[in-house]
Design an enzyme around this catalytic site. Sequence first.
Site: not given
Ligand SMILES: *Cc1c(COP(=O)(O)O)cnc(C)c1O
Ligand code: SF4
Length: 343
Positions: A90-91, A94, A103, A107, A110, A112, A268, A305, A312
């Site tokens: 996305r960025y 990174r 996991c 949670c 979560c 995801r 989110d 986000d 973010k």
């Molecule tokens: C949060 C996130 C990051 C890392 O973001 P930082 O602000 O550098 O910690 C990188 N990629 C994605 C897709 C993210 O959601």
């Molecule tokens: S937030 Fe989602 S990915 Fe993170 S530990 Fe909990 S269930 Fe696993």
Amino acid sequence: MDAWQKQLAAAITEPGEISARFGVDVEPLREVVARYPLRITPHYLSLIEAPGDPIWRQCIPDPQELSDHRQAPDPLNEEGLSPVPGLIHRYPDRVVLLVSNACAVYCRFCMRKRQVGCGSRNTNRAAALDYIAKTPAIRDVILSGGDPLLLSDDELADILSRLRTIPHVEMIRIGSRVPVTLPSRITSRLCRLLKRFHPLYLNTHFNHPRELTPHAAAACGRLADAGIPLGNQTVLLKGVNDDPAVMKRLMQGLLAIRVRPYYIHQLDLVRGTGHFRTGVRRGLEIMEGLRGYTSGLATPYYVIDLPGGKGKVPLLPDNGEWRGNRLLLRNYHGECIEYEDLG
Ligand SMILES: *Cc1c(COP(=O)(O)O)cnc(C)c1O
Ligand code: SF4
């Protein structure tokens, strides 16, 4: 089997086990668990003091998970931002590499939720590593999932070694909740392994002061002793930590176990998590309760986000305004003080 593997094998995964322990009606939970799996380690389960408490809310399924139709399964468009399955880019510099789908505790909030804990997921680790190797702009790789530390030591070492053969990967981050949910996973052997791959950072995920147990503290201590800088990402959750006093205790408690608060995330807009939602004003109030009242190190960024994977954005309480070349700034007591900008 290591102690952590035994702990994981003893985790509860069936609603019937919740009813056996707490005497609640679990029929409505069966349907939830068929869609969003259940797993709670004995360690995390032992932190529940009463049904409905902040630990319970985070790990016990809730029928409301299935009635949340307004929100999208993937509002951050992670799938659209994946050049290869399992790698989110996305960025510019990174990426997030999804290395595990499991996991220790699932949670309920979560982000995801659409995929974590579900058997099949379309990932291709070799293609993802290949993409990183062929993209020199990537200098920071974040291992996520699921929980990367549920992989075996050997598998983890393999991924980390492969990443370390790529010259432009300057640093590696691991996102893991096992210091909270399965602290016995942080073995001395794991710490020795991770230490070989510095600079390596680990962000963990504590949401409530009651998660700061002696076992969790010892796990974080072992990681810190291996030279791994530890950060924490908290999610703002209704009925768990949407309270300035609770959040302050959490942030101070983290520093006391050598973990630096990094982010407080606005939840989110993910389908199945709507019952945890709090207003942004509440988040800002929580930030106001931290800034100035306690150590600056205990004050993370509060971030939203943005939908669509737009990034973010940190939010700050509104604390200043311009008057010509003067700034009128409000301090933590609410006093307005003028500052002349001579630069
Ligand atoms: C949060 C996130 C990051 C890392 O973001 P930082 O602000 O550098 O910690 C990188 N990629 C994605 C897709 C993210 O959601
Ligand atoms: S937030 Fe989602 S990915 Fe993170 S530990 Fe909990 S269930 Fe696993």
